[in-house]
Write a protein that holds these residues in place. Structure first.
Motif, PDB file in Angstrom:
ATOM      1  N   ALA A   1       0.868  -1.085   0.066  1.00  0.00           N
ATOM      2  CA  ALA A   1      -0.028  -0.063  -0.087  1.00  0.00           C
ATOM      3  C   ALA A   1       0.780   1.377  -0.143  1.00  0.00           C
ATOM      4  O   ALA A   1       0.439   2.160  -0.526  1.00  0.00           O
ATOM      5  N   LYS A   2       1.937   1.082   0.662  1.00  0.00           N
ATOM      6  CA  LYS A   2       2.713   2.372   0.793  1.00  0.00           C
ATOM      7  C   LYS A   2       3.937   2.489  -0.562  1.00  0.00           C
ATOM      8  O   LYS A   2       4.785   3.423  -0.495  1.00  0.00           O
ATOM      9  N   GLY A   3       3.472   1.445  -1.328  1.00  0.00           N
ATOM     10  CA  GLY A   3       4.561   1.453  -2.793  1.00  0.00           C
ATOM     11  C   GLY A   3       6.014   1.315  -2.606  1.00  0.00           C
ATOM     12  O   GLY A   3       6.594   1.255  -3.381  1.00  0.00           O
ATOM     13  N   LEU A   4       6.115   0.471  -1.577  1.00  0.00           N
ATOM     14  CA  LEU A   4       7.683   0.049  -1.267  1.00  0.00           C
ATOM     15  C   LEU A   4       7.662  -1.494  -1.660  1.00  0.00           C
ATOM     16  O   LEU A   4       8.908  -1.690  -2.142  1.00  0.00           O
ATOM     17  N   ALA A   5       6.666  -2.052  -1.544  1.00  0.00           N
ATOM     18  CA  ALA A   5       6.919  -3.567  -2.149  1.00  0.00           C
ATOM     19  C   ALA A   5       6.100  -3.484  -3.493  1.00  0.00           C
ATOM     20  O   ALA A   5       4.947  -3.118  -3.737  1.00  0.00           O
ATOM     21  N   VAL A   6       6.379  -4.296  -4.428  1.00  0.00           N
ATOM     22  CA  VAL A   6       5.804  -4.723  -5.730  1.00  0.00           C
ATOM     23  C   VAL A   6       5.998  -6.075  -6.139  1.00  0.00           C
ATOM     24  O   VAL A   6       6.682  -6.814  -5.540  1.00  0.00           O
ATOM     25  N   THR A   7       5.178  -6.673  -7.052  1.00  0.00           N
ATOM     26  CA  THR A   7       5.282  -8.085  -7.587  1.00  0.00           C
ATOM     27  C   THR A   7       6.332  -8.109  -8.443  1.00  0.00           C
ATOM     28  O   THR A   7       6.335  -7.201  -9.454  1.00  0.00           O
ATOM     29  N   ASN A   8       7.052  -9.028  -8.359  1.00  0.00           N
ATOM     30  CA  ASN A   8       8.228  -9.343  -9.310  1.00  0.00           C
ATOM     31  C   ASN A   8       8.413 -10.767  -9.430  1.00  0.00           C
ATOM     32  O   ASN A   8       8.637 -11.531  -8.602  1.00  0.00           O
ATOM     33  N   GLU A   9       7.898 -11.289 -10.769  1.00  0.00           N
ATOM     34  CA  GLU A   9       7.981 -12.964 -11.081  1.00  0.00           C
ATOM     35  C   GLU A   9       7.331 -13.695  -9.954  1.00  0.00           C
ATOM     36  O   GLU A   9       7.580 -14.516  -9.748  1.00  0.00           O
TER      37      GLU A   9
ATOM     38  N   SER B   1      19.357  -1.779  -8.276  1.00  0.00           N
ATOM     39  CA  SER B   1      18.833  -1.818  -7.030  1.00  0.00           C
ATOM     40  C   SER B   1      18.611  -3.179  -6.655  1.00  0.00           C
ATOM     41  O   SER B   1      18.029  -3.959  -7.354  1.00  0.00           O
ATOM     42  N   MET B   2      18.992  -3.461  -5.620  1.00  0.00           N
ATOM     43  CA  MET B   2      18.836  -5.066  -5.054  1.00  0.00           C
ATOM     44  C   MET B   2      17.529  -5.202  -4.464  1.00  0.00           C
ATOM     45  O   MET B   2      16.827  -4.374  -3.768  1.00  0.00           O
ATOM     46  N   GLY B   3      16.913  -6.277  -4.908  1.00  0.00           N
ATOM     47  CA  GLY B   3      15.568  -6.791  -4.556  1.00  0.00           C
ATOM     48  C   GLY B   3      15.493  -7.541  -3.323  1.00  0.00           C
ATOM     49  O   GLY B   3      16.380  -8.669  -3.154  1.00  0.00           O
TER      50      GLY B   3
ATOM     51  N   GLN C   1       7.688 -12.205   0.306  1.00  0.00           N
ATOM     52  CA  GLN C   1       6.932 -13.141   0.185  1.00  0.00           C
ATOM     53  C   GLN C   1       7.180 -13.884  -0.980  1.00  0.00           C
ATOM     54  O   GLN C   1       7.052 -13.173  -2.182  1.00  0.00           O
ATOM     55  N   LYS C   2       7.334 -15.136  -0.816  1.00  0.00           N
ATOM     56  CA  LYS C   2       7.633 -16.041  -2.147  1.00  0.00           C
ATOM     57  C   LYS C   2       6.406 -15.964  -2.872  1.00  0.00           C
ATOM     58  O   LYS C   2       5.203 -15.895  -2.309  1.00  0.00           O
ATOM     59  N   LYS C   3       6.460 -16.529  -4.392  1.00  0.00           N
ATOM     60  CA  LYS C   3       5.359 -16.472  -4.908  1.00  0.00           C
ATOM     61  C   LYS C   3       4.281 -17.738  -4.617  1.00  0.00           C
ATOM     62  O   LYS C   3       3.409 -17.757  -4.852  1.00  0.00           O
ATOM     63  N   ASN C   4       4.931 -18.927  -3.604  1.00  0.00           N
ATOM     64  CA  ASN C   4       3.964 -19.700  -3.147  1.00  0.00           C
ATOM     65  C   ASN C   4       2.912 -19.308  -1.714  1.00  0.00           C
ATOM     66  O   ASN C   4       2.315 -19.936  -1.278  1.00  0.00           O
ATOM     67  N   GLY C   5       3.328 -17.867  -1.470  1.00  0.00           N
ATOM     68  CA  GLY C   5       2.912 -17.367  -0.361  1.00  0.00           C
ATOM     69  C   GLY C   5       3.706 -17.367   0.978  1.00  0.00           C
ATOM     70  O   GLY C   5       3.238 -16.843   2.001  1.00  0.00           O
TER      71      GLY C   5
END
Length: 577
Positions: free
Chosen positions: A275-283, A300-302, A306-310
């Motif tokens: 919600a704060k725009g700090l986290a995004v979905t990537n792969e 920038s290091m990612g 949360q893993k893709k399996n949750g």
């Protein structure tokens, strides 16, 4: 009594009267050599360079003209380009020693209390503690003791690893063994089960699927999985407590705040960072990209939260952990005793926590990193076969080696007394050897050095303490009978008295930066100064009763200070050796 603070205030006042702008620090420290006084002011060179008006020595002369140390210093001199050397007055020293001796806390000032959370030890469930847990456990505990002695409210946080895929594997394996009622299983057996479960998990698709199913059930609150998990946690905590008790560490079960404690917070953390725009979905995974950290390609290091399996990661838990400690525990300061290899991980967590506004900048989150224990080959300390050394085995060996020594020195002592003495000396030697090394560096583990009765070791300090007690026994004076004026006339008396009065400065430094080796150096220094005092200043056979009583008071404060210092390190003293 903090002499350094007292002198700093006096010198700061003199600097203002000398026309030096406020905000310039005097940089006062204890002198390394007695011929340069007891304290030295080093800041004149820096201030003169900053002001660009006059030579440091001239500036020092102006400060001395306004310095009010009547009754505190017997001599003030300028050395070299502008060092100010301060020699403390012996009558003033005697008065302060007498006062410290009358105080239950040896004259140490109680500070304005803060709530400080200290994260240390942190073993894993279903695994025995090993040598890698020693430094975090004992350095953290020494810091906790120093903070509490100064008057802070300390919350011990034993952040055990009690959550994750490994518990699905263990539950599946225990079910496979039809061993649900495993109250008699030891931690060593449980760790062996884990190794076998991990092998099955990697080799058997059906077993791996069942293990993953149990992880989901455990996280969902399934009664069977929860019961099995709680039994594993109980086995681990109960056996770890035996280690803590032997180490004389203040951690108890109520201090356990494991990874599972924060599990319910994790979905909200991820949602809020999105919600704060700090986290995004990537792969398919949820990632926080940090421009403060660069990968090999310079981007920038990612940081995955949360893993893709949750599933969640350690980073997510550590973010929740920091948030909880500020919001729920109301921490004014948080200290983390985690080894230096975790520094980047900690810095990434801290960066996310600050950006999200979970903990304000006014609340320090401090990584008190520490180096590794190494073998004589310069590699991590292991068994000859290359296995990790269990901490319980290390403590047993410390006991056995100490037993050999004390049995040689006390052939008439009963077996029970020998065993008890060996436990205290062995464990203390092991702990002191570690605590006496600078926290930030690696060090070479050496049994012979740590159990030596010479040099900066626990046996040397303990022996010095027993010598002090023997003086009272030989004198025939009870502690309550030691009184009368305290006078300081000899150089050895003055040196010992000055060092005794620096106790608060040492505790403050340990509490501030988490460096127990400073306390170890102080206690060793004190023991050496006492030895010199004992050699040059007759005590029992002093020339008159007044001198005898005065010097017995110095011995008494030295003994009390050594004992208190050892207690802050989590070490025990003994009355006979």
């Amino acid at each position: 009594m903090n002499i350094q603070v007292l002198l700093s205030k006096k010198i700061s006042q003199a600097m203002i009267l000398a026309g030096i702008p406020t905000g310039c620090a005097p940089q006062i420290r204890q002198s390394n050599k007695f011929q340069f006084g007891d304290y030295q002011v080093n800041g004149m060179m820096t201030i003169a360079k900053k002001l660009s008006q006059q030579a440091p020595r001239q500036l020092a002369e102006q400060v001395i003209q306004h310095l009010e140390l009547d009754g505190i210093a017997s001599k003030i001199e300028i050395a070299g380009p502008g060092f100010i050397n301060i020699f403390l007055d012996r009558n003033w020293l005697a008065t302060q020693v007498k006062w410290a001796l009358s105080q239950p806390r040896l004259g140490v000032t109680v500070v304005e209390s803060q709530t400080i959370v200290v994260d240390y030890s942190a073993p894993n469930v279903a695994k025995e503690m090993h040598v890698g847990h020693l430094r975090s456990t004992i350095i953290g505990d020494a810091t906790v003791r120093a903070l509490e002695f100064l008057g802070h409210k300390v919350i011990r946080a034993n952040h055990i690893g009690d959550w994750g895929t490994q518990f699905g594997m263990l539950i599946a394996y225990l079910e496979k063994q039809q061993d649900e009622y495993h109250e008699t299983i030891t931690l060593a057996v449980l760790e062996n089960f884990y190794r076998k479960a991990k092998y099955l998990y990697d080799q058997n698709i059906e077993f791996a699927e069942r293990a993953r199913t149990y992880v989901v059930k455990l996280q969902s609150g399934d009664e069977y999985c929860r019961t099995m998990w709680e039994k594993m946690v109980d086995i681990t905590i109960n056996q770890n407590q035996q280690i803590y008790d032997r180490l004389n560490v203040t951690l108890t079960r109520k201090d356990v705040m494991g990874e599972s404690f924060y599990n319910d917070m994790l979905p909200g953390i991820v949602a809020d960072l999105r919600a704060k725009g700090l986290a995004v979905t990537n792969e398919g995974a949820t990632v926080v990209f940090l421009e403060e950290f660069q990968n090999k390609e310079g981007r920038s290091m990612g940081v995955i939260i949360q893993k893709k399996n949750g599933g969640y990661l350690y980073t997510t838990t550590d973010i929740a952990c920091a948030k909880y400690r500020y919001e729920k525990l109301h921490a004014n300061r948080v200290l983390y005793y985690i080894d230096s290899r975790q520094h980047q991980h900690f810095q990434q967590v801290l960066t996310i926590v600050r950006k999200a506004g979970y903990v304000p900048e006014s609340v320090p989150l401090e990584h008190h990193a520490f180096g590794m224990m190494l073998g004589k080959d310069g590699h991590p300390f292991k068994t000859r076969s290359g296995d990790t050394i269990k901490l319980a085995d290390l403590l047993d060996e410390a006991h056995d080696r100490a037993l050999t020594l004390v049995r040689e020195k006390n052939p008439k002592m009963s077996e029970a007394e020998l065993q008890q003495l060996a436990e205290v000396i062995g464990i203390s030697a092991l702990k002191y050897s570690d605590l006496s090394k600078n926290r930030t560096t690696d060090y070479i583990f050496d049994w012979n050095k740590m159990l030596s009765f010479e040099g900066n070791t626990a046996p040397y300090i303990q022996y010095a303490y027993t010598r002090m007690l023997s003086i009272f026994r030989k004198a025939g004076d009870g502690i309550d009978d030691i009184n009368g004026p305290l006078t300081i006339t000899e150089e050895n008396e003055a040196q010992l008295a000055t060092r005794l009065l620096q106790f608060e400065e040492i505790i403050t430094q340990v509490a501030c930066v988490g460096t127990p080796h400073v306390m170890c150096s102080y206690l060793y220094d004190l023991a050496c100064l006492f030895s010199s005092f004992y050699e040059h200043c007759p005590i029992i056979r002093a020339e008159d009763v007044a001198t005898r009583q005065s010097r017995l008071q110095l011995v008494l404060l030295t003994a009390k200070t050594l004992k208190q210092g050892m207690d802050i390190l989590g070490l025990k003293t003994i009355e006979y050796m």
